[in-house]
Design a protein around this motif. Structure first.
Motif, mmCIF file in Angstrom:
data_model
loop_
_atom_site.group_PDB
_atom_site.id
_atom_site.type_symbol
_atom_site.label_atom_id
_atom_site.label_comp_id
_atom_site.label_asym_id
_atom_site.label_seq_id
_atom_site.Cartn_x
_atom_site.Cartn_y
_atom_site.Cartn_z
ATOM 1 N N TRP A 72 12.832 2.128 -13.179
ATOM 2 C CA TRP A 72 13.420 3.470 -13.155
ATOM 3 C C TRP A 72 12.272 4.354 -12.142
ATOM 4 O O TRP A 72 11.215 4.279 -12.493
ATOM 5 C CB TRP A 72 13.629 4.145 -14.736
ATOM 6 C CG TRP A 72 14.627 5.039 -14.428
ATOM 7 C CD1 TRP A 72 14.321 6.458 -14.447
ATOM 8 C CD2 TRP A 72 16.089 5.151 -14.388
ATOM 9 N NE1 TRP A 72 15.511 7.061 -14.355
ATOM 10 C CE2 TRP A 72 16.591 6.437 -14.407
ATOM 11 C CE3 TRP A 72 16.866 3.921 -14.198
ATOM 12 C CZ2 TRP A 72 17.966 6.454 -14.102
ATOM 13 C CZ3 TRP A 72 18.174 4.190 -13.944
ATOM 14 C CH2 TRP A 72 18.881 5.201 -14.079
ATOM 15 N N ASP A 125 12.736 8.087 -11.570
ATOM 16 C CA ASP A 125 12.656 9.350 -12.157
ATOM 17 C C ASP A 125 12.989 9.631 -13.285
ATOM 18 O O ASP A 125 14.299 9.707 -13.694
ATOM 19 C CB ASP A 125 13.255 9.944 -10.976
ATOM 20 C CG ASP A 125 13.258 11.668 -11.392
ATOM 21 O OD1 ASP A 125 12.245 12.015 -11.883
ATOM 22 O OD2 ASP A 125 14.179 12.240 -11.047
ATOM 23 N N PRO A 126 12.153 9.841 -14.170
ATOM 24 C CA PRO A 126 10.640 9.310 -14.350
ATOM 25 C C PRO A 126 10.399 7.934 -13.936
ATOM 26 O O PRO A 126 11.376 6.970 -14.116
ATOM 27 C CB PRO A 126 10.281 9.863 -15.645
ATOM 28 C CG PRO A 126 11.431 9.886 -16.569
ATOM 29 C CD PRO A 126 12.561 9.927 -15.648
ATOM 30 N N TYR A 181 9.456 4.233 -14.729
ATOM 31 C CA TYR A 181 9.493 3.319 -15.998
ATOM 32 C C TYR A 181 9.122 1.816 -15.434
ATOM 33 O O TYR A 181 9.748 1.619 -14.339
ATOM 34 C CB TYR A 181 10.724 3.213 -16.684
ATOM 35 C CG TYR A 181 10.847 4.488 -17.909
ATOM 36 C CD1 TYR A 181 10.643 4.066 -19.193
ATOM 37 C CD2 TYR A 181 11.209 5.701 -17.632
ATOM 38 C CE1 TYR A 181 10.462 5.201 -20.084
ATOM 39 C CE2 TYR A 181 11.241 6.943 -18.315
ATOM 40 C CZ TYR A 181 11.083 6.351 -19.768
ATOM 41 O OH TYR A 181 11.003 7.300 -20.446
#
Lengths: 335, 306
Positions: free
Chosen positions: B199, B201-202, B204
């Motif tokens: 991921w 944004d944020p 991960y």
């Protein structure tokens, strides 16, 4: 002044300490000496120096600006609608921004355009658009009716929250859903020197303007009629307050997401410390709000390294007990 | 309760209908199934330590996760697979099966397909859903995998549960052979540190305690995340990534990542992977599904790391 000076100085010292501590804490081991070096003898090749100046400092400043903006706007909002429960999101700023950001996540196939990350831009547009609607519905013949605006704001916020839920429900992929949820939790990790200028300018302009209008604000707390008889142009000052709240809150929310509670709590803390009519109230309020979020961000990263838990959780956890204590002190009164 | 002296008028009717149905169904059964000992059950313990009572030779099965559907297709008689979830899309043959939504769980559809046992993986199906499925009288069996070896063990286990041990062992053995080959090739040389992003944004990433760590070992690399976090897919800060300084990034092609990741976090352009342009896209399903295709996934990672 005699009462305000020590408190302002105290806040400033705490803020500097908080910022300094914030510059020291991170994934890369850092000593205080390294922090000084990075600030005063910067070496571009040094990874730790780079992190301190380009990651930690912008993050801290964004946290500070967000806290200060929300506290400032909350203070103005409480004075504007003469209600202790008011917070800066009453104008629908947060829900409007959420709607804008959600739209961008669901509708856009490409979230960047010419290197520009679009969700904050959409959030900003959403918050301004909703504020405009609230203001139009909350005013009569160019005259702002605070009680009506309050109700319109609350009603519209519920509607927008429902719309965001609808968008989430209709979104056809898990990833869109995730984006909306992550955005709504707020955070400072995307802080960058290039996006600090907007919230900083908005806040500085607001602070300067209302430093000179502070006495009018205090009078306004007595009620519109009495303020009018005391020579305050109530209509003009209300419009100025409204403009400042929407712009300052809009920028803060666009870049950091909707961080809750600061805008409600910090103004009360300031009044409890300085009284309701002190001319340094707004400055103290902004400083305290900024300090509060800087500390909350530090705590969040300390509890849950490295990325930290959503700062809104921390603000409520640590803020509410203190807030309740202040409110229960016998000498605190809202106006 | 009031006692009645006479039989209620509807009882003979019910008896009649019941008898009729019994005759009808037993007639159908005798035409279709010749399987002996259909009523034989045994109690087994699944990977979560739950006791599950299921038929010794289940004739109607399905999986509630895409990876598990792939596992079933590798081992089961495909005619016995009665359904799939909305996300199950491999192998292609699965697309002809009726769909049961697994989120939110469509219990009515599940009942209508009359599975004798359903298979699930940890993390995809919650314990709450599992309890509800059991309440409907459908046994639910969980598998959990911490390593590539666990997946092969899972295949053998499925062979046993589906009364096809030879099939389960044969599939697992052939995968093991390919795995040994891959591992032998990548034994020599340095192992680049790989950061796999799930991921943006944020941010991960695949943490230490995910299957990827083991897969990278076979592929000749290593997970750049060495710290074990509470979450299998932890959120990281830019500073943490700068500190790790990964040599390879997985999550999209260089051009894609430049546009959607490095433009968001320009500071990360300092890391080795960016400077050496070792940024790659891999097939999502191969990364995320613990299935027999895990070996294919390892081969893909290996090709990228070379």
């Amino acid at each position: 002044m005699r009462k305000a000076l020590p408190i302002l100085l105290g806040l400033l010292v705490l803020l500097i300490l908080g910022l300094f501590l914030g510059l020291k804490v991170g994934s890369l081991d850092t000593s205080y000496a390294t922090v000084f070096e990075a600030l005063f003898a910067y070496d571009a090749q040094n990874g730790t120096h780079y992190s301190i100046l380009h990651l930690r400092l912008p993050r801290l400043l964004l946290a500070f600006l967000t806290g200060a903006s929300l506290a400032f706007s909350g203070y103005l909002m409480q004075a504007l609608v003469n209600n202790a429960l008011a917070d800066p999101y009453l104008l629908g700023t947060a829900s409007g921004a959420s709607l804008g950001a959600s739209f961008s996540f669901v509708l856009l196939t490409d979230l960047t355009f010419m290197g520009l990350y679009l969700p904050p831009f959409f959030a900003l547009v959403g918050s301004f658009a909703v504020t405009l609607v609230v203001v139009l519905l909350g005013s009569r013949r160019g005259q702002l009716v605070p009680s009506q605006m309050l109700l319109v704001g609350v009603a519209l916020s519920s509607l927008l929250t429902a719309l965001v839920s609808l968008i989430m429900f209709l979104s056809d992929s898990e990833s869109q859903l995730k984006s909306v949820v992550f955005w709504s939790m707020g955070g400072f990790e995307k802080a960058d020197w290039s996006n600090l200028g907007y919230p900083a300018t908005a806040l500085a302009a607001g602070l300067v303007l209302f430093f000179f209008l502070q006495r009018h604000l205090s009078v306004l707390l007595l009620g519109a009629d009495r303020a009018e008889t005391l020579g305050v142009d109530v209509r003009l000052i209300r419009w100025l307050m409204l403009g400042a709240i929407s712009v300052v809150t809009g920028f803060a929310v666009a870049f950091s997401g909707p961080v809750g509670f600061v805008g409600l709590m910090v103004p009360h803390i300031t009044r409890a410390l300085l009284g309701t009519t002190n001319r340094f109230n707004l400055i103290a309020c902004a400083l305290a709000g900024g300090l509060f979020l800087v500390v909350c961000d530090l705590i969040s990263r300390w509890i849950y390294p490295p990325a930290g838990m959503p700062v809104g959780i921390v603000t409520s956890f640590f803020g509410v007990p203190f807030f309740v204590y202040l409110l229960r002190r016998k000498n605190y009164r809202f106006s | 309760m009031k006692q009645t002296k006479f039989l209620p008028f509807w009882l003979p009717l019910r008896l009649f209908v019941g008898l009729w149905c019994f005759l009808l169904f037993s007639a159908c059964d005798s035409k279709k199934a010749v399987a002996p000992a259909t009523a034989a059950f045994h109690t087994v313990t699944d990977d979560l330590g739950r006791k599950v009572k299921l038929p010794v030779q289940p004739r109607r099965v399905m999986a509630l996760a895409p990876s598990m559907t792939e596992m079933l297709f590798a081992v089961a008689d495909t005619a016995t697979i009665v359904g799939r979830t909305q996300n199950c899309d491999f192998p292609k043959a699965v697309l002809t099966k009726p769909v049961v939504n697994n989120y939110p769980m469509d219990y009515e559809k599940l009942i209508s397909l009359k599975p004798e046992v359903v298979f699930a993986t940890e993390g995809i199906i919650s314990m709450e859903v599992a309890a509800q499925v059991e309440k409907l009288g459908i046994p639910i069996y969980f598998q959990a995998y911490d390593s590539v070896a666990d997946i092969l063990r899972g295949l053998r286990n499925l062979g046993f549960l589906l009364h096809r041990p030879e099939k389960g062992n044969a599939v697992a053995d052939s995968l093991q052979d390919r795995l040994n080959q891959l591992a032998a090739d990548s034994a020599a040389g340095t192992r680049p540190r790989v950061l796999a992003i799930t991921w943006k944004d944020p941010i991960y990433v695949f943490g230490r305690n995910t299957l990827l760590t083991d897969k990278l070992r076979f592929a000749g690399g290593q997970n750049a995340v060495t710290e074990v976090f509470a979450q299998p897919y932890p959120a990281l800060t830019r500073e943490y990534i700068l500190k790790m300084n990964p040599e390879v990034i997985i999550g999209g092609s260089f051009e894609q990542m430049e546009k959607t990741f490095f433009s968001l976090y320009p500071e990360l352009r300092r890391i080795k992977a960016y400077r050496q342009k070792r940024i790659f896209a891999v097939t999502d399903d191969l990364m995320s599904r613990p299935s027999p295709r895990v070996v294919e996934g390892i081969a893909e990672l290996k090709a990228v790391l070379r």
